[in-house]
Design an enzyme around this catalytic site. Sequence first.
Site, PDB file in Angstrom:
ATOM      1  N   ASP A 146      -5.900  13.329 -25.344  1.00 15.26           N
ATOM      2  CA  ASP A 146      -5.897  11.927 -24.909  1.00 15.26           C
ATOM      3  C   ASP A 146      -5.123  11.155 -25.978  1.00 15.26           C
ATOM      4  O   ASP A 146      -5.654  10.848 -27.048  1.00 15.26           O
ATOM      5  CB  ASP A 146      -7.339  11.426 -24.783  1.00 15.26           C
ATOM      6  CG  ASP A 146      -7.410   9.965 -24.356  1.00 15.26           C
ATOM      7  OD1 ASP A 146      -6.396   9.256 -24.503  1.00 15.26           O
ATOM      8  OD2 ASP A 146      -8.478   9.536 -23.890  1.00 15.26           O
TER       9      ASP A 146
ATOM     10  N   GLU B 145      -0.574   4.813  -0.507  1.00 13.15           N
ATOM     11  CA  GLU B 145      -1.370   6.029  -0.760  1.00 13.15           C
ATOM     12  C   GLU B 145      -0.499   7.257  -0.523  1.00 13.15           C
ATOM     13  O   GLU B 145       0.288   7.310   0.430  1.00 13.15           O
ATOM     14  CB  GLU B 145      -2.603   6.047   0.147  1.00 13.15           C
ATOM     15  CG  GLU B 145      -3.673   5.086  -0.356  1.00 13.15           C
ATOM     16  CD  GLU B 145      -4.906   5.035   0.519  1.00 13.15           C
ATOM     17  OE1 GLU B 145      -4.984   5.789   1.507  1.00 13.15           O
ATOM     18  OE2 GLU B 145      -5.798   4.230   0.201  1.00 13.15           O
TER      19      GLU B 145
ATOM     20  N   LYS C 216      -0.940   0.476 -24.796  1.00 12.28           N
ATOM     21  CA  LYS C 216      -1.158   0.404 -26.245  1.00 12.28           C
ATOM     22  C   LYS C 216       0.210   0.501 -26.939  1.00 12.28           C
ATOM     23  O   LYS C 216       1.019  -0.390 -26.763  1.00 12.28           O
ATOM     24  CB  LYS C 216      -2.147   1.487 -26.671  1.00 12.28           C
ATOM     25  CG  LYS C 216      -3.534   1.287 -26.016  1.00 12.28           C
ATOM     26  CD  LYS C 216      -4.575   2.221 -26.568  1.00 12.28           C
ATOM     27  CE  LYS C 216      -5.947   1.946 -25.991  1.00 12.28           C
ATOM     28  NZ  LYS C 216      -6.212   2.653 -24.725  1.00 12.28           N
TER      29      LYS C 216
ATOM     30  N   ARG D 238      -1.262  -2.682 -18.305  1.00  4.41           N
ATOM     31  CA  ARG D 238      -2.549  -1.994 -18.354  1.00  4.41           C
ATOM     32  C   ARG D 238      -2.538  -0.905 -17.281  1.00  4.41           C
ATOM     33  O   ARG D 238      -2.315  -1.192 -16.103  1.00  4.41           O
ATOM     34  CB  ARG D 238      -3.701  -2.957 -18.080  1.00  4.41           C
ATOM     35  CG  ARG D 238      -3.780  -4.113 -19.046  1.00  4.41           C
ATOM     36  CD  ARG D 238      -5.155  -4.724 -19.059  1.00  4.41           C
ATOM     37  NE  ARG D 238      -6.037  -3.868 -19.830  1.00  4.41           N
ATOM     38  CZ  ARG D 238      -6.059  -3.817 -21.165  1.00  4.41           C
ATOM     39  NH1 ARG D 238      -5.268  -4.577 -21.875  1.00  4.41           N
ATOM     40  NH2 ARG D 238      -6.885  -2.996 -21.776  1.00  4.41           N
TER      41      ARG D 238
ATOM     42  N   TYR E 179       0.852  -1.197   0.000  1.00  2.25           N
ATOM     43  CA  TYR E 179       0.000   0.000   0.000  1.00  2.25           C
ATOM     44  C   TYR E 179       0.883   1.240   0.000  1.00  2.25           C
ATOM     45  O   TYR E 179       1.874   1.290   0.735  1.00  2.25           O
ATOM     46  CB  TYR E 179      -0.899   0.030   1.246  1.00  2.25           C
ATOM     47  CG  TYR E 179      -2.353  -0.178   0.889  1.00  2.25           C
ATOM     48  CD1 TYR E 179      -2.977   0.690   0.001  1.00  2.25           C
ATOM     49  CD2 TYR E 179      -3.083  -1.248   1.406  1.00  2.25           C
ATOM     50  CE1 TYR E 179      -4.295   0.496  -0.365  1.00  2.25           C
ATOM     51  CE2 TYR E 179      -4.405  -1.439   1.038  1.00  2.25           C
ATOM     52  CZ  TYR E 179      -5.007  -0.563   0.145  1.00  2.25           C
ATOM     53  OH  TYR E 179      -6.294  -0.753  -0.217  1.00  2.25           O
TER      54      TYR E 179
HETATM   55  N1  DSN Z   1      -9.449   2.679 -25.981  1.00  2.00           N
HETATM   56  C1  DSN Z   1     -10.497   1.849 -26.475  1.00  2.00           C
HETATM   57  C2  DSN Z   1     -10.058   1.156 -27.708  1.00  2.00           C
HETATM   58  O1  DSN Z   1      -9.606   1.898 -28.539  1.00  2.00           O
HETATM   59  O2  DSN Z   1     -10.163  -0.052 -27.915  1.00  2.00           O
HETATM   60  C3  DSN Z   1     -11.098   1.026 -25.430  1.00  2.00           C
HETATM   61  O3  DSN Z   1     -11.539   1.848 -24.395  1.00  2.00           O
END
Ligand code: DSN
Length: 415
Positions: A201, A57, A230, A236, A55
Amino acid sequence: MDDLFYASLKDVDRDVFDAVSSEEVRQEGINLIASESLTSKAVREACASVMTNKYAEGYPRKRYYGGCENVDVVEELAIERAKKIFGAEHVNVQPHSGTQANLAVYLAVLQPGDKILSMELSHGGHLSHGYKINESGKIYRGEFYTVNKESGMLDYNEVLARAKEVKPKIIVCGYSAYPRTVPFKEFGEIAEEVGAYLMADIAHIAGLIGANVHPSPVAYADFITTTTHKTLMGPRGAMIMCKEEYAKDIDRAVFPGTQGGPFMNVIAAKAVCFKENLTQKRRNMNAQIVKNAKSLANKLTTIGFNLVSGGTDNHLMLADLTNKNLTGKDAEAALQAAGITLNKNTVPYDKQSPFVTSGVRIGTPCVTVRGMNEGDMDKIATWISDVIENPSDENMRSKIKSEVAELCAKYPVYK
Ligand code: DSN
């Protein structure tokens, strides 16, 4: 300690072990899901490390728990490396997901009822950009811009006109299904003209930005959010970057505003993936992701596919299947049966529902990470076409499935 504490997954839980093993096998197939990638062994080791037990925080050196000296090291490394990749003034690496990161930015600067102006979901936007079934659209008021009907691309004058009409408190740019370069500089000008904050974003394109194969929003956006799983090829999770003047507000909005204890094992893995992204090898890989996408897009176009906007500048493309008389849903299923995984996707101005859709989204991160090149993209395009032109031909599908397996065996993921 009892025996259970030291036993391996295989011995403790055969059901979970089998599912994990099957997933490993599944991931050896062709994956064209644009938002997914493959993590390195080092990233997975950090994810599975003992830091999951801790933990923490608070923030490095200002925690609400004792014993944080080691987790402080990894959080500081993650922050320092992320700053180096993107040239950001301030970084918060604690958000558990992209949606959590976006909600924290809204919490930091918006009041309930304030307007968010973002891309329409069916044109490539995201649920967390003010869409009404997401918390971002319940607390705040989502207003939307679209891509141009003819070009399938963003049009500066159209977005500016919409921003002047809506007068939003924040403008969001950066998308889940936009195949072209995001014009961050122009968005900066629009935000300035209407007196709005700008949030970029960059979840889909963060790795490309780090590799300098997509322009950076750092000079133009007040806030930048991204997931780390990604094109960054990390665990994640997510992070927020911002100008120093917003640092305290952002940190407070993440903890205690929207989250409790950070996932320190995941933050350790973020630090590892950022180190990897600072290498020339990863930069080259992100450049190859774009080259492969261009190659796949060119081949698909040559053999009769209509791509939204006519092609791609990044890691993904959207094929509009209206001229093929097949829905995105049916195409996804037929391709899956041939060993090719991708997702159905709405195309701008789609007449089908989001569950059926008229298109598919095709991305090159996973196939590139395992080493596939432009020549392989030609083969993949031909298989996609053969399956989509003959959706009920089972013989064709099983022939393609064995050819897919043959190609994949040349580029094993888990050796
Ligand atoms: N970011 C999305 C996608 O592009 O698959 C999922 O939230």
